[in-house]
Design a protein around this motif. Structure first.
Motif, PDB file in Angstrom:
ATOM      1  N   LEU A 156       0.803  -1.060   0.010  1.00  0.00           N
ATOM      2  CA  LEU A 156      -0.071  -0.007  -0.102  1.00  0.00           C
ATOM      3  C   LEU A 156       0.730   1.296  -0.215  1.00  0.00           C
ATOM      4  O   LEU A 156       0.400   2.354  -0.692  1.00  0.00           O
ATOM      5  N   ALA A 157       2.167   1.048   0.646  1.00  0.00           N
ATOM      6  CA  ALA A 157       2.801   2.458   0.549  1.00  0.00           C
ATOM      7  C   ALA A 157       3.431   2.686  -0.662  1.00  0.00           C
ATOM      8  O   ALA A 157       3.383   3.738  -1.124  1.00  0.00           O
ATOM      9  N   ASP A 158       3.953   1.624  -1.605  1.00  0.00           N
ATOM     10  CA  ASP A 158       4.246   1.703  -2.521  1.00  0.00           C
ATOM     11  C   ASP A 158       3.278   2.324  -3.864  1.00  0.00           C
ATOM     12  O   ASP A 158       3.606   3.198  -4.536  1.00  0.00           O
TER      13      ASP A 158
ATOM     14  N   ARG B 167      -8.575   9.490   3.181  1.00  0.00           N
ATOM     15  CA  ARG B 167      -9.716   8.403   3.088  1.00  0.00           C
ATOM     16  C   ARG B 167      -9.478   7.325   2.171  1.00  0.00           C
ATOM     17  O   ARG B 167      -9.814   6.184   2.373  1.00  0.00           O
ATOM     18  N   ARG B 168      -8.856   7.801   1.017  1.00  0.00           N
ATOM     19  CA  ARG B 168      -8.637   6.825  -0.107  1.00  0.00           C
ATOM     20  C   ARG B 168      -7.752   5.786   0.572  1.00  0.00           C
ATOM     21  O   ARG B 168      -7.797   4.327   0.418  1.00  0.00           O
ATOM     22  N   THR B 169      -6.584   5.912   1.147  1.00  0.00           N
ATOM     23  CA  THR B 169      -5.763   5.249   1.629  1.00  0.00           C
ATOM     24  C   THR B 169      -6.301   4.322   2.974  1.00  0.00           C
ATOM     25  O   THR B 169      -5.902   3.219   2.921  1.00  0.00           O
ATOM     26  N   TYR B 170      -7.340   5.070   3.834  1.00  0.00           N
ATOM     27  CA  TYR B 170      -7.918   3.892   4.568  1.00  0.00           C
ATOM     28  C   TYR B 170      -8.767   2.831   3.884  1.00  0.00           C
ATOM     29  O   TYR B 170      -8.873   1.721   4.458  1.00  0.00           O
ATOM     30  N   ARG B 171      -9.513   3.173   2.993  1.00  0.00           N
ATOM     31  CA  ARG B 171     -10.308   2.401   2.086  1.00  0.00           C
ATOM     32  C   ARG B 171      -9.420   1.200   1.313  1.00  0.00           C
ATOM     33  O   ARG B 171      -9.720   0.115   1.699  1.00  0.00           O
ATOM     34  N   ARG B 172      -8.224   1.457   0.986  1.00  0.00           N
ATOM     35  CA  ARG B 172      -7.457   0.593   0.146  1.00  0.00           C
ATOM     36  C   ARG B 172      -6.970  -0.303   1.303  1.00  0.00           C
ATOM     37  O   ARG B 172      -6.660  -1.593   0.988  1.00  0.00           O
ATOM     38  N   GLY B 173      -6.449   0.364   2.526  1.00  0.00           N
ATOM     39  CA  GLY B 173      -5.948  -0.898   3.767  1.00  0.00           C
ATOM     40  C   GLY B 173      -7.002  -1.599   4.111  1.00  0.00           C
ATOM     41  O   GLY B 173      -6.543  -2.665   4.694  1.00  0.00           O
TER      42      GLY B 173
ATOM     43  N   TRP C 222      -8.439  -7.124   4.865  1.00  0.00           N
ATOM     44  CA  TRP C 222      -9.479  -8.251   4.834  1.00  0.00           C
ATOM     45  C   TRP C 222      -8.881  -9.302   3.928  1.00  0.00           C
ATOM     46  O   TRP C 222      -9.073 -10.611   4.435  1.00  0.00           O
ATOM     47  N   GLN C 223      -8.180  -9.146   2.789  1.00  0.00           N
ATOM     48  CA  GLN C 223      -7.505 -10.176   2.103  1.00  0.00           C
ATOM     49  C   GLN C 223      -6.386 -10.787   2.883  1.00  0.00           C
ATOM     50  O   GLN C 223      -6.286 -12.142   2.793  1.00  0.00           O
ATOM     51  N   SER C 224      -5.560 -10.021   3.625  1.00  0.00           N
ATOM     52  CA  SER C 224      -4.562 -10.944   4.499  1.00  0.00           C
ATOM     53  C   SER C 224      -5.284 -11.713   5.560  1.00  0.00           C
ATOM     54  O   SER C 224      -4.764 -12.712   5.606  1.00  0.00           O
TER      55      SER C 224
ATOM     56  N   LEU D 145     -13.202  -0.391  10.782  1.00  0.00           N
ATOM     57  CA  LEU D 145     -12.387   0.523   9.610  1.00  0.00           C
ATOM     58  C   LEU D 145     -13.231   1.907   9.464  1.00  0.00           C
ATOM     59  O   LEU D 145     -12.445   2.835   9.283  1.00  0.00           O
ATOM     60  N   ASP D 146     -14.587   1.868   9.485  1.00  0.00           N
ATOM     61  CA  ASP D 146     -15.438   3.114   9.192  1.00  0.00           C
ATOM     62  C   ASP D 146     -15.255   4.059  10.552  1.00  0.00           C
ATOM     63  O   ASP D 146     -15.106   5.141  10.255  1.00  0.00           O
TER      64      ASP D 146
END
Length: 438
Positions: free
Chosen positions: A23-25, A90-96, A101-103, A130-131
């Motif tokens: 996510l950082a990259d 907020r976009r970074t939170y959504r992607r995180g 969940w995948q992890s 997360l919300d």
């Protein structure tokens, strides 16, 4: 849920670390706002902390405890101070959240695929956590942004005061100009707005920058900072009125009339100065120009250089009083209506450059009537309109009387035919000739 997470904790931590790297990259590659403000190590550490806290919140929820949101608030406040847009945060939170969940599902599947159905009820709980974290970060962001904006307005106001009030050191003036984005040399002016100015929505940048509320712009006027296609104006709003510091660039000084016209209030405009160190003097000259501005019934912006005789009178109230008394005292001693007629006639004659004919047209009376009034004025004052020195005295004294008037001046009479836009002539050049001015 708590049992499953405890069983896969070690593998989940490893996967969260990988997710934080990814996510950082991705964030630094796709979001210029992050790339311009953060290094990878700092961003990766904060993402990893956020994902770990989300897992802890899921565990706390399973125990009936509220999620711990202090970390999310700290992240939101930090990003606001760094100037990262809220949308990016907020976009970074959504992607995180998606990566977490995948992890989580991958870690459970690797541990025991039979446990996957038991993970599904925790999906809603995880997204709820997360919300909550996203909302907490957003609220902290907005609160910090408001506080930061207030600090910047206060700083901006202090910097403008340094330039507009003067009295500081040369180094302090140069530093203030630099912080406001003003060049060491350029074309600058100052605007002072008169009474009746609309409220401010707290700088101006006026351009700035508008015409903020420690420093800002009047509503409906020039905006803070740069005005696209026009001069840049930095507004300073105080209890004693609103002042605009204008970075003219290549624009002519007269362009400020159009810029200020929508405000519908009197305004004084200083001459152009070439250095920020001269702005304090320019402010004083703009305030002086304002004192010569048209009455409230006919507001407008005036340039000091077009009102020098009137400004000379306005700059010394004691001298103005002597002018009124010594030069026009006998006229002012007449009954009010008689005095008004003679003063209006004198003012109109001066505006028509000494032309009795055109003064008569403006006053809607016969030329002989104007001549008779002017002759009476000469007799009362002991000054001849054929003497340039006497005309100067009368013009200055008339300006002193006009400025002292407590009631708004009447709208200017219509321009005489054949002299479109006839302007007052500098004292000493008036003529009694019936020939058209010019």
């Amino acid at each position: 849920m708590e049992r499953i997470i405890e069983e896969i904790r070690e593998d989940l931590d490893r996967r969260i670390g990988i997710a934080a790297d990814r996510l950082a990259d991705r964030t630094l590659t796709e979001d210029p706002a992050y790339a311009a403000r953060l290094g990878r190590a700092e961003l990766r550490e904060r993402i990893h902390l956020t994902l770990t806290q989300a897992v802890d919140g899921l565990v706390r929820g399973a125990r009936g405890l509220p999620a711990e949101l202090a970390g999310a608030r700290a992240t939101g406040a930090l990003r606001a101070e760094q100037g990262v847009p809220l949308a990016s945060l907020r976009r970074t939170y959504r992607r995180g959240g998606r990566l977490l969940w995948q992890s989580l599902t991958e870690a459970v599947a690797a541990h025991d695929r039979a446990e996957l159905p038991g993970l599904l009820p925790g999906a809603m709980a995880l997204w709820d956590v997360l919300d909550q974290m996203t909302d907490a970060a957003s609220e902290a962001y907005l609160r910090t942004e408001a506080e930061r904006g207030e600090r910047e307005r206060e700083l901006r106001a202090a910097l403008l005061d340094t330039l507009l009030d003067g009295g500081g050191t040369a180094g302090g003036t140069a530093a203030a100009a630099g912080r406001l984005g003003l060049a060491d040399r350029g074309r600058f002016a100052v605007v002072v707005l008169g009474a009746g100015t609309p409220g401010a929505d707290g700088p101006h940048t006026a351009p700035a920058t508008g015409p903020g509320a420690a420093a800002g712009r009047p509503r409906g006027g020039p905006g803070p900072g740069a005005d696209v296609g026009g001069p840049r104006v930095l507004w300073r709003v105080r209890a004693d009125g609103e002042t605009g510091l204008v970075d003219l660039g290549h624009h002519p000084l007269d362009s400020l009339r159009e810029l200020l016209a929508p405000l519908g209030v009197p305004a004084g405009i200083s001459p152009v100065v070439s250095a920020p160190a001269a702005l304090a003097g320019a402010r004083r000259l703009a305030a002086l120009a304002l004192r010569t501005a048209p009455a409230a019934s006919a507001p407008g912006a005036v340039l000091l250089d077009e009102r020098l005789p009137a400004a000379l009178v306005a700059g010394d109230p004691e001298l103005a009083g002597r002018l009124r008394e010594v030069v026009l005292g006998p006229v002012l001693a007449l009954p009010p209506e008689d005095a008004r007629v003679l003063l209006d006639t004198l003012g109109t004659w001066l505006a028509c450059r000494g032309s009795t004919t055109y003064a008569a047209q403006r006053l809607y009376c016969h030329r002989n009537t104007v001549s008779n009034r002017l002759r009476r004025l000469e007799q009362l004052t002991g000054r001849a309109l054929s003497d340039p020195a006497h005309v100067v005295e009368l013009a200055l004294a008339h300006a002193a009387v006009t400025q002292r008037a407590a009631t708004p001046a009447a709208p200017p009479p219509p321009a005489p035919r054949g002299i479109p836009g006839a302007a007052p002539t500098p004292a000493g050049t008036a003529r009694r000739s019936p020939r058209p001015p010019g």
